[in-house]
Design an enzyme around this catalytic site. Structure first.
Site, PDB file in Angstrom:
ATOM      1  N   CYS A  80       0.829  -1.194   0.000  1.00 61.80           N
ATOM      2  CA  CYS A  80       0.000   0.000   0.000  1.00 61.80           C
ATOM      3  C   CYS A  80       0.863   1.243   0.000  1.00 61.80           C
ATOM      4  O   CYS A  80       1.961   1.249   0.537  1.00 61.80           O
ATOM      5  CB  CYS A  80      -0.850   0.058   1.259  1.00 61.80           C
ATOM      6  SG  CYS A  80      -2.078  -1.206   1.354  1.00 61.80           S
TER       7      CYS A  80
ATOM      8  N   ARG B 226       4.312  -0.600  -7.446  1.00 64.23           N
ATOM      9  CA  ARG B 226       4.426  -1.684  -6.472  1.00 64.23           C
ATOM     10  C   ARG B 226       3.281  -2.681  -6.554  1.00 64.23           C
ATOM     11  O   ARG B 226       3.314  -3.703  -5.892  1.00 64.23           O
ATOM     12  CB  ARG B 226       4.474  -1.091  -5.069  1.00 64.23           C
ATOM     13  CG  ARG B 226       5.705  -0.248  -4.903  1.00 64.23           C
ATOM     14  CD  ARG B 226       5.739   0.357  -3.566  1.00 64.23           C
ATOM     15  NE  ARG B 226       6.949   1.099  -3.387  1.00 64.23           N
ATOM     16  CZ  ARG B 226       7.371   1.528  -2.221  1.00 64.23           C
ATOM     17  NH1 ARG B 226       6.677   1.273  -1.156  1.00 64.23           N
ATOM     18  NH2 ARG B 226       8.464   2.205  -2.121  1.00 64.23           N
TER      19      ARG B 226
ATOM     20  N   TRP C 101      -3.305  -2.535  -1.417  1.00 65.61           N
ATOM     21  CA  TRP C 101      -3.038  -3.938  -1.740  1.00 65.61           C
ATOM     22  C   TRP C 101      -3.713  -4.705  -0.609  1.00 65.61           C
ATOM     23  O   TRP C 101      -3.223  -4.727   0.513  1.00 65.61           O
ATOM     24  CB  TRP C 101      -1.532  -4.189  -1.783  1.00 65.61           C
ATOM     25  CG  TRP C 101      -1.176  -5.588  -2.193  1.00 65.61           C
ATOM     26  CD1 TRP C 101      -1.079  -6.076  -3.461  1.00 65.61           C
ATOM     27  CD2 TRP C 101      -0.863  -6.684  -1.326  1.00 65.61           C
ATOM     28  NE1 TRP C 101      -0.734  -7.402  -3.439  1.00 65.61           N
ATOM     29  CE2 TRP C 101      -0.596  -7.815  -2.148  1.00 65.61           C
ATOM     30  CE3 TRP C 101      -0.790  -6.846   0.056  1.00 65.61           C
ATOM     31  CZ2 TRP C 101      -0.256  -9.048  -1.632  1.00 65.61           C
ATOM     32  CZ3 TRP C 101      -0.458  -8.092   0.578  1.00 65.61           C
ATOM     33  CH2 TRP C 101      -0.193  -9.173  -0.266  1.00 65.61           C
TER      34      TRP C 101
ATOM     35  N   ASN D 105      -1.480   1.874   6.051  1.00 68.89           N
ATOM     36  CA  ASN D 105      -0.693   0.739   5.562  1.00 68.89           C
ATOM     37  C   ASN D 105      -0.443  -0.179   6.742  1.00 68.89           C
ATOM     38  O   ASN D 105      -0.076   0.312   7.816  1.00 68.89           O
ATOM     39  CB  ASN D 105       0.685   1.183   5.058  1.00 68.89           C
ATOM     40  CG  ASN D 105       0.602   1.908   3.751  1.00 68.89           C
ATOM     41  OD1 ASN D 105      -0.470   2.046   3.182  1.00 68.89           O
ATOM     42  ND2 ASN D 105       1.745   2.369   3.275  1.00 68.89           N
ATOM     43  N   GLY D 106      -0.575  -1.471   6.529  1.00 64.95           N
ATOM     44  CA  GLY D 106      -0.292  -2.415   7.606  1.00 64.95           C
ATOM     45  C   GLY D 106      -1.524  -3.228   7.964  1.00 64.95           C
ATOM     46  O   GLY D 106      -2.470  -3.343   7.182  1.00 64.95           O
TER      47      GLY D 106
ATOM     48  N   GLU E  21      15.382 -19.177  -8.537  1.00 62.40           N
ATOM     49  CA  GLU E  21      15.115 -17.785  -8.894  1.00 62.40           C
ATOM     50  C   GLU E  21      14.517 -17.711 -10.308  1.00 62.40           C
ATOM     51  O   GLU E  21      13.597 -16.932 -10.562  1.00 62.40           O
ATOM     52  CB  GLU E  21      16.413 -16.970  -8.778  1.00 62.40           C
ATOM     53  CG  GLU E  21      16.319 -15.519  -9.169  1.00 62.40           C
ATOM     54  CD  GLU E  21      15.275 -14.698  -8.398  1.00 62.40           C
ATOM     55  OE1 GLU E  21      14.768 -15.167  -7.374  1.00 62.40           O
ATOM     56  OE2 GLU E  21      14.960 -13.596  -8.860  1.00 62.40           O
TER      57      GLU E  21
ATOM     58  N   LYS F 172      10.832 -16.185 -11.169  1.00 65.43           N
ATOM     59  CA  LYS F 172      10.595 -15.109 -12.157  1.00 65.43           C
ATOM     60  C   LYS F 172       9.480 -15.513 -13.115  1.00 65.43           C
ATOM     61  O   LYS F 172       8.587 -14.733 -13.414  1.00 65.43           O
ATOM     62  CB  LYS F 172      11.842 -14.796 -12.984  1.00 65.43           C
ATOM     63  CG  LYS F 172      12.978 -14.017 -12.357  1.00 65.43           C
ATOM     64  CD  LYS F 172      12.642 -12.653 -11.880  1.00 65.43           C
ATOM     65  CE  LYS F 172      12.151 -12.746 -10.484  1.00 65.43           C
ATOM     66  NZ  LYS F 172      12.744 -12.144  -9.411  1.00 65.43           N
TER      67      LYS F 172
ATOM     68  N   GLU G 203       6.081 -15.483 -11.347  1.00 67.54           N
ATOM     69  CA  GLU G 203       5.633 -14.143 -10.966  1.00 67.54           C
ATOM     70  C   GLU G 203       4.995 -13.390 -12.121  1.00 67.54           C
ATOM     71  O   GLU G 203       3.976 -12.742 -11.958  1.00 67.54           O
ATOM     72  CB  GLU G 203       6.828 -13.304 -10.483  1.00 67.54           C
ATOM     73  CG  GLU G 203       7.270 -13.607  -9.078  1.00 67.54           C
ATOM     74  CD  GLU G 203       8.466 -12.753  -8.671  1.00 67.54           C
ATOM     75  OE1 GLU G 203       8.425 -12.163  -7.598  1.00 67.54           O
ATOM     76  OE2 GLU G 203       9.458 -12.682  -9.427  1.00 67.54           O
TER      77      GLU G 203
ATOM     78  N   HIS H  72      13.628 -38.668  -7.442  1.00 64.39           N
ATOM     79  CA  HIS H  72      12.879 -38.930  -6.201  1.00 64.39           C
ATOM     80  C   HIS H  72      11.468 -38.370  -6.268  1.00 64.39           C
ATOM     81  O   HIS H  72      10.825 -38.185  -5.234  1.00 64.39           O
ATOM     82  CB  HIS H  72      13.642 -38.351  -5.006  1.00 64.39           C
ATOM     83  CG  HIS H  72      14.964 -39.007  -4.788  1.00 64.39           C
ATOM     84  ND1 HIS H  72      15.088 -40.293  -4.329  1.00 64.39           N
ATOM     85  CD2 HIS H  72      16.221 -38.567  -5.024  1.00 64.39           C
ATOM     86  CE1 HIS H  72      16.369 -40.610  -4.264  1.00 64.39           C
ATOM     87  NE2 HIS H  72      17.090 -39.581  -4.680  1.00 64.39           N
TER      88      HIS H  72
ATOM     89  N   LYS I  27       5.306  -4.767  -4.616  1.00 66.51           N
ATOM     90  CA  LYS I  27       6.723  -4.530  -4.317  1.00 66.51           C
ATOM     91  C   LYS I  27       6.811  -4.073  -2.872  1.00 66.51           C
ATOM     92  O   LYS I  27       5.906  -3.420  -2.376  1.00 66.51           O
ATOM     93  CB  LYS I  27       7.204  -3.418  -5.249  1.00 66.51           C
ATOM     94  CG  LYS I  27       8.697  -3.246  -5.289  1.00 66.51           C
ATOM     95  CD  LYS I  27       9.289  -3.944  -6.480  1.00 66.51           C
ATOM     96  CE  LYS I  27      10.786  -3.880  -6.483  1.00 66.51           C
ATOM     97  NZ  LYS I  27      11.362  -5.077  -7.113  1.00 66.51           N
TER      98      LYS I  27
HETATM   99  N1  HGA Z   1      -5.036  -3.818   6.012  1.00 67.09           N
HETATM  100  C1  HGA Z   1      -5.331  -2.745   5.114  1.00 67.09           C
HETATM  101  C2  HGA Z   1      -4.068  -2.179   4.497  1.00 67.09           C
HETATM  102  C3  HGA Z   1      -3.316  -3.217   3.728  1.00 67.09           C
HETATM  103  C4  HGA Z   1      -1.880  -2.880   3.374  1.00 67.09           C
HETATM  104  O1  HGA Z   1      -1.153  -2.144   4.056  1.00 67.09           O
HETATM  105  N2  HGA Z   1      -1.346  -3.500   2.297  1.00 67.09           N
HETATM  106  O2  HGA Z   1      -0.053  -3.287   1.935  1.00 67.09           O
HETATM  107  C5  HGA Z   1      -6.321  -3.185   4.048  1.00 67.09           C
HETATM  108  O3  HGA Z   1      -6.483  -4.391   3.768  1.00 67.09           O
HETATM  109  O4  HGA Z   1      -6.974  -2.321   3.480  1.00 67.09           O
END
Ligand code: HGA
Length: 608
Positions: A2, A27, A74, A98-99, A481, A485, A488, A504, A603
């Site tokens: 985020c 990101r 995100w 964020n978080g 790696e 890639k 992803e 195996h 990211k």
């Molecule tokens: N938990 C919050 C923010 C998510 C976040 O920081 N993502 O990187 C949400 O889900 O909106």
């Protein structure tokens, strides 16, 4: 992950907010939103998808305000949707976050009992309602935020505005990064300075637990105890070139081709013709390095692969025992720390939540000291580690890491040599390794020049559902790696195996529909690898071998050989990474995926 942007100015800040979000969008996000205050009114705009959607809404239905906050999300709690997009509001208050608030369920229940109605599925919405419930008694946004954060378990970077204090932006951080951008009669906040490079080059990095009150004229910072503090203002001198793709179609391709220069940068000033210069680890390094008897590496994702490779180097070249673990596992288990062990973290952003938590958790575990290999100066890992070695790759925009990975490998070689010469490594070996490092940028250039040949083989992958990557010894993590890639960015399921393990289990999957990629420098395991590849050929598997030109592989109907220039074995893992990056890139382009922002990924993983 985020992104947060905020501004307090004397002009309309909407454009600044949207431009800031665009700069963070690389990101990988699922939705975006902003809130501004104008004439005591709170105006919100939200859009599912990219920032361009939000921008369109702000053009179609203009919003104006001199104070505002904005967010790209995100999702961690609640699906990507307009309702779940930030900012979340509660009457006169709006919040970006964020978080993760881990105790959101209890807080939600309590706030419901108080009569608050929730419109989103996010953990963040408890923050806006909690602030609202505390505001009247607290008397100010700053005090309400101070009381609120005392109730949170988890991690946050927060930006908050209220129409009751229409000139003010308050913010706080714990576990997620946040900076204050210092302007002229206007000030800003962001989760990454990159978001604000269009308006300032001066930044204050908030420390863990800090809370700040930001207006156009003033910035006040308070540490966790509530005491006012002064934090230094840093000037970023780095140019803003990272936000431009230049001649390239994608940031990822640009970053792959930057590797020659980036690896040269990472070496510059750190090696003489024959030796690693100890000074590059900082003045405290000497006394710490003299005592190191073992190394514990912690990292996530691509950085974990770099750590796995470094383990071979530590044990093989330096005779130093080395363990490597993914940080998200390590942080939740009891581990036994040998005496005089150096804790080494690896992270591109320096904000990887699990790696940072592992570092913080390690403080009581008896490590000798901590060192981080990192690409972002001033990041949390750099500030909180005893020593750091910067990778100097420049900002990496593509979500799939490329130049950060290879520069981590170069930095790790410098560390292995610096520690190794205090242990089992002779001066001659050091000189050989350093001479090989000097050859690396030139050899990278030769390998990158083979790009058009890789385009041709990539066609063989586009219709496939699965792919297998094989390597032995130090080349096994390179195969991992390569598989990562491909997964992803092309969304093809790819798995890496140590080639000796094939029989195996995974050999059961091999048929003429399974592309098998092998990493084959001409090292002591080459003959063993060849036997393993025979097993694949015997089952009709389609082989793609990236081999040293002297390794003796032949093209035939089922085997495509891609010759790489002969190179010293110590740098082979770094060189063999490049064609695998290019392969993943071209397969993704042919498949038409969003190469720089692959689905579901982000990211700088700042949540657990
Ligand atoms: N938990 C919050 C923010 C998510 C976040 O920081 N993502 O990187 C949400 O889900 O909106």
């Amino acid at each position: 992950m985020c992104g947060i942007v905020g501004a307090a100015a004397q002009r309309n800040v909407t454009k600044i907010l949207v431009e800031g979000l665009k700069r963070l969008e690389y990101r990988g996000y699922d939705s975006a939103g902003l809130a501004v205050i104008c004439d005591q009114q709170l105006t919100l705009r939200k859009a599912l998808g990219k920032v361009a959607g939000l921008e369109e809404k702000c053009i179609a239905n203009p919003v104006k305000g001199v104070v505002g906050i904005a967010h790209t999300r995100w999702a961690t709690h609640g699906k990507p949707s307009e309702l779940n997009a930030h900012p979340h509001s509660s009457d006169h208050i709006a919040v970006v976050h964020n978080g993760i608030i881990e105790n959101h369920a209890q807080l939600r229940q309590r706030l419901r009992n108080q009569g608050y109605e929730f419109v989103s599925e996010t953990d963040t919405e408890v923050i806006s309602h909690l602030l609202h419930s505390l505001y009247d008694q607290a008397g100010s946004l700053r005090e309400a935020l101070r009381l609120a954060i005392a109730e949170f378990d988890g991690a946050y970077a927060l930006g908050v505005i209220s129409t009751r204090e229409p000139d003010t932006l308050v913010c706080a951080r714990s576990g997620s990064p946040l900076v204050v951008g210092v302007g002229f009669e206007e000030n800003f906040i962001a989760s990454d300075p990159l978001a604000l490079r269009q308006v300032t080059d001066r930044f204050i990095y908030l420390e863990e637990g800090d809370l700040a009150v930001v207006t156009a004229a003033n910035i006040e910072i308070f540490e966790q105890s509530g005491k006012p503090v002064t934090r230094p203002v840093d000037r970023i001198t780095e140019t803003d070139e990272a936000s431009d793709k230049g001649q390239y179609r994608h940031f990822m391709l640009k970053e792959i081709h930057e590797q020659t220069r980036v690896l040269r940068n990472t070496l510059q000033g750190r090696v003489s013709k024959t030796a690693v210069l100890d000074g590059c680890f900082g003045t405290d390094a000497q006394t710490i390095f003299d005592q190191v008897e073992a190394v514990q590496i912690l990292a996530c994702g691509t950085s974990y692969h770099a750590g796995m490779i470094a383990r071979y180097w530590f044990e093989d070249w330096a005779g130093i025992p080395c363990a490597v673990e993914v940080a998200s596992e390590y942080r939740y288990r009891k581990s036994v720390v040998r005496p005089n062990t150096l804790f080494v973290s690896i992270s591109q952003s320096g904000e990887t939540a699990d790696t940072l938590a592992a570092l913080r958790g390690s403080r009581e575990s008896g490590y000798l000291a901590s060192l981080t290999v990192c690409n972002v100066a001033n990041s949390s890992l750099v500030r909180e580690s005893d020593l750091s070695l910067m990778t100097l790759a420049g900002p990496e925009i593509g979500v799939a890491s490329t130049k950060a990975f290879t520069s981590q490998l170069v930095a790790l070689q410098l560390l292995v040599i610096a520690l190794g010469k205090r242990a089992a490594m002779s001066r001659e070996t050091e000189a050989e390794l350093v001479a090989a490092l000097h050859q690396l940028p030139g050899l990278c250039e030769q390998v990158l020049a083979l790009d058009s040949q890789i385009v041709r083989i990539s066609e063989a992958f586009t219709e496939k559902k699965n792919a297998l990557f094989l390597g032995r010894g130090v080349d096994y993590p390179i195969a991992m790696e390569g598989a990562l890639k491909l997964k992803e960015i092309s969304y093809i399921h790819a798995e890496a195996y140590p080639a000796g393990e094939l029989k195996h289990g995974p050999l059961a999957l091999v048929d003429d529909d399974m592309p098998v990629v092998a990493v084959a420098p001409n090292n002591e395991l080459l003959e063993k690898l060849k036997s393993n590849l025979e097993e694949v050929q015997a089952r009709g598997g389609k082989l793609f071998v990236f081999a040293d030109e002297s390794a003796g592989f032949m093209n035939d109907g089922n085997t495509t050989v891609f010759n790489l220039p002969h190179a010293p074995l110590s740098i082979a893992p770094i060189l063999y990474t490049l064609p695998l990056q290019l392969l993943a890139y071209h397969v993704a382009v042919l498949k038409g995926t969003d190469v720089d922002q692959p689905r579901n990924l982000a990211k700088s993983v700042t949540v657990e």
